[in-house]
Design an enzyme around this catalytic site. Structure first.
Site, PDB file in Angstrom:
ATOM      1  N   HIS A 134      24.763  18.679   1.463  1.00 49.79           N
ATOM      2  CA  HIS A 134      25.653  18.213   0.903  1.00 49.79           C
ATOM      3  C   HIS A 134      27.217  19.543   0.654  1.00 49.79           C
ATOM      4  CE1 HIS A 134      24.058  16.201  -2.221  1.00 49.79           C
ATOM      5  NE2 HIS A 134      22.909  16.813  -2.576  1.00 49.79           N
ATOM      6  N   ASP A 167      16.720  12.462   1.475  1.00 48.14           N
ATOM      7  CA  ASP A 167      16.960  13.187   0.286  1.00 48.14           C
ATOM      8  C   ASP A 167      16.693  12.170  -0.734  1.00 48.14           C
ATOM      9  OD1 ASP A 167      17.180  16.608  -0.401  1.00 48.14           O
ATOM     10  OD2 ASP A 167      18.940  14.996  -1.163  1.00 48.14           O
ATOM     11  N   ASP A 187      13.209  15.446  -3.311  1.00 49.91           N
ATOM     12  CA  ASP A 187      13.771  15.370  -4.835  1.00 49.91           C
ATOM     13  C   ASP A 187      13.667  13.217  -4.709  1.00 49.91           C
ATOM     14  OD1 ASP A 187      15.196  14.542  -2.431  1.00 49.91           O
ATOM     15  OD2 ASP A 187      16.630  15.812  -3.767  1.00 49.91           O
ATOM     16  N   HIS A 204      19.794  12.380  -2.180  1.00 51.89           N
ATOM     17  CA  HIS A 204      21.074  12.270  -2.253  1.00 51.89           C
ATOM     18  C   HIS A 204      21.765  11.443  -1.475  1.00 51.89           C
ATOM     19  CE1 HIS A 204      19.199  15.113  -5.650  1.00 51.89           C
ATOM     20  NE2 HIS A 204      20.012  14.324  -6.612  1.00 51.89           N
TER      21      HIS A 204
END
Length: 298
Positions: free
Chosen positions: A110, A147, A227, A149
């Protein structure tokens, strides 16, 4: 103070060593990424902003850090992060020498050159790739970001850069909702909350087949967040532990079948069970001869 299990990195190595799968001679400890290293991607202004505990607290989403002196934030949080960044940079070199490398950490996807967020203070993926371009005579890199996200940090850093191909498969219904960064994804696979293992693996198979026809990289950066696991409080997907093991094997086999060096980073994963799943996956990779965890013959 954060749902991230910050002890998972050490526990992965302890599981593998204690169970006899990993010899300590196969573990390489990286150097801390220096300010000079970080400036290869980050701006001076961004690095200076990390001298503010308030700013760091916002990036890692732990408000009480605001009240801590910055020297303590640097020592207890940002120094370990910089060690992981050093690991990501070193992993690219090791992968090119040996065919693969796993950074038991990193994957701060991120964070971009000028902005941190989502528990990511340094852009280690972008740094790893830029060092590969400058020092390792590499000119084509594929990022496979699995991931849960969206990897909006590296997407912004490599916007319209034809040397980098990004395959990002993520839950579109969760953070970061970065629609501007989505424009820079070469191959986008958007999942819905509740996606289960068989559907997930089927979509991954299709995505890898497409990627193979579109781009021929010299290095693969694999962001292997756990995740996606069923029960993860932030990922909202329903992938079984066995599904994660199969996912990782598919990506490593994708690289090995094409003789492309691969770097794996462990990225997100917000349950105590993540370390066990990652250790089991690495053990499976070793058993399938996709990585070598024991000592090599002379």
């Amino acid at each position: 103070m954060h749902p991230f299990d910050s002890s998972k990195w050490g526990r992965i190595c302890r599981f593998l060593t204690k169970e006899g799968h990993l010899e300590k001679t196969r573990v390489v400890e990286p150097l801390e990424a220096s300010k000079e290293d970080l400036l290869v991607v980050h701006t001076e202004a961004y690095l200076n902003s990390l001298r503010s505990s308030f700013r760091v607290a916002a990036i890692v989403e732990v408000p009480p850090l605001t009240l801590m002196p910055n020297w303590l934030v640097q020592q207890r949080l940002l120094y370990p992060f910089r060690k992981q960044v050093g690991g990501s940079i070193l992993s690219a070199k090791l992968a090119l020498e040996r065919g693969w490398a796993i950074n038991v950490g990193g994957g701060f996807h991120h964070c971009s050159a000028e902005e941190g967020g989502g528990f990511c203070a340094y852009a280690d993926i972008s740094l790893s790739i830029q060092f590969a371009f400058v020092r390792l005579d590499i000119s084509r890199v594929m990022i496979i970001d699995l991931d849960a996200h969206q990897g909006n940090g590296h997407e912004k850093d490599f916007a319209n850069d034809g040397r980098v191909y990004i395959l990002d498969m993520y839950n579109a219904g969760i953070y970061p909702f970065d629609h501007a960064a989505k424009r820079y994804i070469d191959q986008k696979v958007e999942l819905v909350s509740g996606t289960e293992t068989d559907d997930y693996l089927d979509q991954l198979d299709k995505a890898l087949k497409v990627a193979q026809t579109r781009f021929q990289p010299q290095l693969i950066i694999y962001n292997a967040g756990t995740d996606i696991l069923d029960g993860d409080p932030l990922g909202n997907l329903k992938i079984s532990p066995e599904g994660v093991v199969i996912r990782d094997e598919k990506v490593f086999r994708f690289a090995k079948d094409q003789n492309i060096p691969l770097v794996m980073m462990t990225s997100g994963g917000y349950m105590k069970s993540s370390a066990r799943v990652i250790a089991d996956s690495i053990t499976n990779l070793s058993q399938k001869n996709l990585v070598q965890l024991g000592s090599q013959p002379d």
